[in-house]
Every structure is written in structure tokens, then in C-alpha cells.
Design an enzyme around this catalytic site. Structure first.
Site, short mmCIF file in Angstrom:
data_model
loop_
_atom_site.label_atom_id
_atom_site.label_comp_id
_atom_site.label_asym_id
_atom_site.label_seq_id
_atom_site.Cartn_x
_atom_site.Cartn_y
_atom_site.Cartn_z
N LYS A 116 0.82 -1.22 0.00
CA LYS A 116 0.00 0.00 0.00
C LYS A 116 0.84 1.26 0.00
CE LYS A 116 -3.16 -2.96 0.05
NZ LYS A 116 -3.71 -3.38 -1.24
N ASN A 290 -7.60 -2.69 -5.82
CA ASN A 290 -7.88 -4.12 -5.73
C ASN A 290 -7.66 -4.75 -7.09
OD1 ASN A 290 -8.76 -4.00 -2.98
ND2 ASN A 290 -10.63 -3.05 -3.72
N ARG A 292 -8.40 -7.53 -8.53
CA ARG A 292 -9.22 -8.73 -8.73
C ARG A 292 -10.64 -8.29 -9.08
NH1 ARG A 292 -9.24 -7.47 -3.21
NH2 ARG A 292 -11.38 -7.04 -2.53
#
Ligand code: MV4
Length: 449
Positions: A116, A290, A292
Site C-alpha cells: 500500500k 484491488n 481482482r
């Protein structure tokens, strides 16, 4: 080309991928644990391979078993769904080493966005707004206190390897920095084997708004509008909607542009989501990406008409997107997550056999679920039973339809959070579209009597 797909997942998302495969006329293979012999995804796939005992560490997370299952069935691609191995760059590399197409982004960008702090640095370079904070990680509490004095309290400590709120601490004042810094580090170390943390100014009462994107191998980006996921409890989303009731046209456009720039900056390919924190003045800040397909992707499908899982597969085999830019959302969609948990009992998960199952239907109603009457919920997996998604021409109509569909929905044999979903939809703050991530806490008395 992709001629056969192995689905490295279970439950509703495995079923969702099977449906996309069938519509593309691509045969698909289910993998399942010994606890999932009677699962819907095993019934609906074209072939099936048992990959081990019930615990996920011995089945759905076991890379050699999954690769082996793909090889013995002659698959040339793997769809990871969400969770399990979906964001594991080592799995992506193992797929590539075995000449299997991973239906998702490359290992490099997945690893970078999984860190992150690194992801945030990349976004700063791409001139995407981020929350003011440390440049990279912070070594100790003293360094953190020095920086926090610059930004002003409250500040947020976040784990580099984190996401989803783990290893995160809100520090209200200098006195608490020492303790909370050490807590964040040790929680990050325990959860991720990496204790590195970074620092940000805290945004008060933020909204969680995320942009769905698709990117093809030519680098063309298609933004599919945003989802408001602010209705959460302990970082578990409960209700998501698109479009966000907080945004105006101009902010929506800026968010989509920022999301597309984020994808270009990191060389992203396939489906992804850029999460933003948005404050009440509609200032937005990149939070994380994200890499995905997500649980809540259907609300974006409902307002754009794009089948996100189908496009994931098409992009992975090298097809170009049929259009690029941003799609203007049409109408309004709401998703409710029906979980096997008891809100009256501190949301304790429960299992059992489904003794009665009557899914709702009619116009604008979609149910993504692996449930059927007589199915016994295994103890090893998460508590998501069904996603109920509704669409209507505007937000008030969608809320009305959501309540109607919830009312029709019969699930007996386990305790569910269906009533809680209805209470949320009826809460004045939700109806007005005036809610933040603090909504459930602020309305606890109304929601969980
Ligand atoms: C924040 C924040 C306020 N200020 N960062 C929580 C999960 C992780 N991905 C980021 N999170 C937050 N980061 C700053 N600088 C508040 C949250 C937050 C939150 C964010 C999205 C959805 C629900 C949340 C619940 C509590 C805190």
C-alpha cells in the site's frame, strides 16, 4: 486463445465464473475440497477435480494442487475469483511457469499495488490525489510523532502490507502515538509477516467510493462508474450501490479520470478497482487498488450492461475492449450481502442445512448464490450465502424494489442478516443518501434492536 478454464474458487463466485465460461462456449473445470463435494459449483462445471480436505490451507490455497488439477484436465487458463489466491503474485508466477494464463493482472503490478505504501508513491508520481502523509514507511514512534505534528492530529497509521483495515490505528493525540504505533506494527507483523507502516492525516467520516475499471492489453481503459461501499461493519461491506448518492456529475467524471490514470501509471491489465476515500466536500483521495474482480461487481454490471467476468476472460486471451473511456451509468443498482450470521448475537457466523430456499424474482432482480434446498453449509469458509442485486430507474425505486425482493427471499435452516439489510434500507440516513463509513455505528440502535 483460451480453450479450457480452471476455476480456483468455490461458492457464488465460482458459479459466476462458470456462467461466463458457458456463455463464451469455453469449457470449465471446478476444483473442490472434500467439504464441497455437494456444492453447486461442482454440479454446474463441465468437469471437477478434488484438491484436498476442507481447510483452505489444504485445498483452495494449495498452489501445487491447483496447478496439478489444471494440468490433468488440460486447462490453459485459471480464473482465481476473489479471495484465496486472487491477489497472490507468487501464484501468478507459478501459473506462467506452467504455461497457464492467469485471468487477472501480471505478477509485477499485483505485487506493487499489494504494497500500500509503494502503491501510494506510484499514485503521487501519476499526480493522483492522495491523503497527505509520510513519504514511504515510518521507522519508529518518534519519527511518526514528528510527522504527525506537521500534519496535525488525528492521524492514521497504516500497514504497508495491509488493506481492509488490518494493522491500522487512528491516533487522536500525541500522547497515544507511542502505544498505538507499536500496536499497529505488531499487528501488521503478525497478520502479514511485515511490520512496516506509514502515516496519513485522518479523514473524518469518510465515504468509501470505488471505481470499476477494465483494461485491455493495448492499455485502453474502460471505466464502469463507481460504487459506494460506505455501508460497512468492521471492514465487511454489507450494502453497495451504484451510482454513489454522494457524487455529482463533475466529481464522477474526475474520479473516473483519476482511476484511468492510475491504471496507466502502473501498467495495469484486466479488471480492477481503484478505492477512494471521499469527504463530505467531495474531495477524493486514492486509498488502494484491488487487483481482482470484487464481490460487489454486479452493481456495476447492472448500471453499465457490461459483463465484467466475460470481459476479464476476453482481455486475458488478448481481445481488445469493445469500447474505451467511461460508460455513463443508467438507472440505479443496489447489492445486499446475505450472510449466515446473527446480528443479534454479535454477528456470530453459523452453519446448518438449508431447509427452505425461495429466491426472489421479477423485474430488475438478480440473485448470485450457490444455495439450494438441502445444501449443508460447510464450516470452513466465509459466511456469504447470497448476493441480492436489484436495478431500477432511480434510487428511490431501487430501494423500494430491494425491500420487495428481500421480503420475497426465503432462506430457512440458518440465521441470516436479511432483517438487518431491510433496516438499513429503511433508515432515514440511507434513504436520504446521506451516510458515511460511520453509518452502522451511528445507527446501531436503529439497526440492531
Ligand atoms: C483512512 C480513514 C481515514 N483517514 N485513511 C479502512 C480500510 C483501509 N483500506 C483504509 N481505511 C480507512 N483509511 C485516512 N487517512 C478511514 C478508513 C476507514 C474506512 C475506510 C473505508 C471504509 C470503511 C472504513 C471504516 C473505518 C475507517
Amino acid at each position: 486463445m483460451i480453450s479450457k478454464i480452471l476455476i480456483a474458487n468455490r461458492g457464488e463466485v465460482a458459479l459466476r465464473v462458470i456462467r461466463a465460461c458457458h456463455e463464451l462456449d469455453i469449457p470449465c473445470v471446478a476444483v473442490y475440497s472434500e467439504a464441497d463435494v455437494d456444492s453447486m459449483h461442482v454440479i454446474e462445471a463441465d468437469e471437477k477435480v478434488c484438491i484436498g480436505p476442507g481447510p483452505v490451507s489444504e485445498s483452495y490455497l494449495k498452489i501445487p494442487n491447483i496447478i496439478g488439477a489444471a494440468q490433468i484436465t488440460g486447462c490453459d487458463a485459471i480464473h482465481p475469483g476473489y479471495g484465496f489466491l486472487a491477489e497472490n503474485p507468487d501464484f501468478v508466477l507459478t501459473c506462467e511457469d506452467n504455461d497457464l494464463i492467469f485471468i487477472g493482472p501480471g505478477a509485477g503490478v499485483m505485487r506493487r499495488m499489494g504494497d500500500k505504501s509503494l502503491a501510494k508513491q506510484a499514485m503521487i508520481q501519476a499526480r493522483i490525489p492522495v491523503v497527505p502523509g509520510s513519504r514511504g514507511t515510518v521507522a519508529d514512534a518518534a519519527a511518526a510523532a514528528k510527522l504527525a505534528a506537521e500534519y496535525g492530529y488525528p492521524v492514521m497509521i497504516k500497514a504497508s502490507a495491509g488493506g481492509g483495515g488490518r494493522g491500522m490505528r487512528l491516533v487522536p493525540s500525541p500522547e497515544e502515538m507511542g502505544n498505538l504505533f507499536n500496536m499497529a506494527c505488531s499487528e501488521a507483523e503478525t497478520a502479514f509477516g511485515d511490520g512496516a507502516v506509514y502515516l496519513e492525516k485522518a479523514i473524518a467520516g469518510p465515504h468509501h467510493v470505488e471505481v470499476q475499471v477494465l483494461v485491455d492489453r493495448a492499455g485502453s481503459v474502460l471505466a464502469l462508474g463507481e460504487r459506494d461501499c460506505s455501508v460497512q461493519r468492521r471492514h465487511q461491506k454489507l450494502i453497495e450501490e451504484s451510482p454513489s448518492p454522494l457524487l455529482d456529475l463533475e466529481t464522477r467524471k474526475k474520479l473516473a479520470e483519476a482511476a484511468a490514470a492510475a491504471c496507466r501509471a502502473c501498467g495495469y491489465v484486466n479488471a480492477g478497482t481503484i478505492e477512494f476515500l471521499v469527504d463530505d466536500e467531495r474531495n477524493f483521495y486514492f486509498m488502494e487498488m484491488n487487483t481482482r474482480v470484487q464481490v460487489e461487481h454486479p452493481v456495476s454490471e447492472m448500471v453499465t450492461g457490461v459483463d465484467i467476468v466475460r470481459e476479464q476472460i476476453r482481455v486475458a486471451r488478448g481481445d481488445l475492449l469493445p469500447m474505451t473511456g467511461a460508460i455513463q451509468p443508467r438507472g440505479h443498482a443496489i447489492e445486499m450481502r446475505i450472510n449466515a450470521e446473527d446480528p443479534a448475537n454479535d454477528f456470530r457466523p453459523n452453519t446448518g442445512t438449508i431447509s427452505r430456499y425461495i429466491p426472489p424474482g421479477g423485474p430488475g432482480v438478480r440473485v448470485d448464490s450457490h444455495l439450494y434446498e438441502g445444501y449443508t453449509i460447510p464450516v470452513f469458509y466465509d459466511s456469504l450465502l447470497a448476493k441480492l442485486i436489484v436495478w431500477d430507474s432511480d434510487r428511490p425505486a431501487a430501494i423500494r424494489r430491494a425491500l420487495r425482493a428481500l421480503d420475497e427471499f426465503v432462506i430457512e435452516g440458518v440465521t441470516t442478516n436479511k432483517e438487518l439489510c431491510a433496516r438499513i434500507l429503511e433508515a432515514p440516513a440511507f434513504r436520504k443518501g446521506e451516510y458515511s463509513t460511520a453509518f452502522i455505528e451511528e445507527n446501531a440502535a436503529l439497526l440492531v434492536p
